[in-house]
Design a protein around this motif. Sequence first.
Motif, PDB file in Angstrom:
ATOM      1  N   ASP A 186      -2.866   4.645  -2.742  1.00 30.28           N
ATOM      2  CA  ASP A 186      -4.019   3.920  -2.205  1.00 30.28           C
ATOM      3  C   ASP A 186      -4.850   4.818  -1.297  1.00 30.28           C
ATOM      4  O   ASP A 186      -6.056   4.595  -1.137  1.00 30.28           O
ATOM      5  N   ALA A 187      -4.224   5.824  -0.695  1.00 31.28           N
ATOM      6  CA  ALA A 187      -4.943   6.771   0.163  1.00 31.28           C
ATOM      7  C   ALA A 187      -4.097   8.023   0.330  1.00 31.28           C
ATOM      8  O   ALA A 187      -2.868   7.994   0.177  1.00 31.28           O
ATOM      9  N   THR A 214      -8.732   8.708  -5.522  1.00 34.18           N
ATOM     10  CA  THR A 214      -8.039   8.149  -4.357  1.00 34.18           C
ATOM     11  C   THR A 214      -8.765   8.519  -3.063  1.00 34.18           C
ATOM     12  O   THR A 214      -9.144   9.680  -2.874  1.00 34.18           O
ATOM     13  N   MET A 226       0.847  -1.191   0.000  1.00 40.32           N
ATOM     14  CA  MET A 226       0.000   0.000   0.000  1.00 40.32           C
ATOM     15  C   MET A 226       0.884   1.243   0.000  1.00 40.32           C
ATOM     16  O   MET A 226       1.902   1.300   0.672  1.00 40.32           O
ATOM     17  N   ASN A 257     -12.755   1.691  -4.558  1.00 44.19           N
ATOM     18  CA  ASN A 257     -11.669   2.631  -4.310  1.00 44.19           C
ATOM     19  C   ASN A 257     -10.372   2.257  -5.007  1.00 44.19           C
ATOM     20  O   ASN A 257      -9.382   2.958  -4.889  1.00 44.19           O
ATOM     21  N   THR A 290      -9.457   2.191   2.521  1.00 37.12           N
ATOM     22  CA  THR A 290      -8.882   1.401   1.435  1.00 37.12           C
ATOM     23  C   THR A 290      -9.592   0.063   1.260  1.00 37.12           C
ATOM     24  O   THR A 290      -9.372  -0.619   0.255  1.00 37.12           O
TER      25      THR A 290
END
Length: 226
Positions: free
Chosen positions: A46-47, A73, A1, A121, A116
């Motif tokens: 991922d975030a 995102t 991630m 997403n 996530t």
Amino acid sequence: MRILIIEDDQDLCRFIALALEQSECAFDICHTGNDGLFFAKNQVYDAIILDRMLPELDGLTVLKSLRRHGVLTPIILATALDGLHDRIDGLDAGADDYLVKPFAVEELMARVRAVTRRPGNLQISPSITALGLTLTPDSRRLDFNGASLTLSKKEAALLGFFLKNPGQTLPRARILSYVWGASSEVEEGNLDNYIYFLRRRLKSLDAPVRLTTIHGVGYRLEEKGQ
């Protein structure tokens, strides 16, 4: 991630970075709104952990700009503003979650895991096409005129940056920050090595482009003959 932290409190960044390292997450750190906006638009994460009060561009402006440009995102907005309307403004601007400072890093990590996990997403990076070249970031495959080859991870990141900015002179510092991360201490000689590798790759495809050295500044990807 892979996580992007956009936060001007450097002490807080260190705590978050330590938690991410312990969770074996990769991350980039930016301390201004402009830098954060640049990274979020040009890299896949991922975030994103986004501070609301930032130098240059505030967090809400960054958030709205990313959503306008189609960046999906998951974004956690972190702020000391805890009023009801502040939370509503953040969520309406496109935030996926809202965390009030001060907060426990453990709670932040739990919220990262939560956003996530939500369906829909996963952000799939599209192919990048310019100057007759097509790069597929997920597979790191480079195609030209029916021929293809697979690049290394750093080669793909570097070439992808050039393909997103064809014909533009990219300063060395900007390239290093994009490919290796804003907080990386990579030596500049590594960039020269990867430029050499990419030139060999482009030559093997017989692509009509070149990576031109702009002395004292950086590099530019352009068509041959320009």
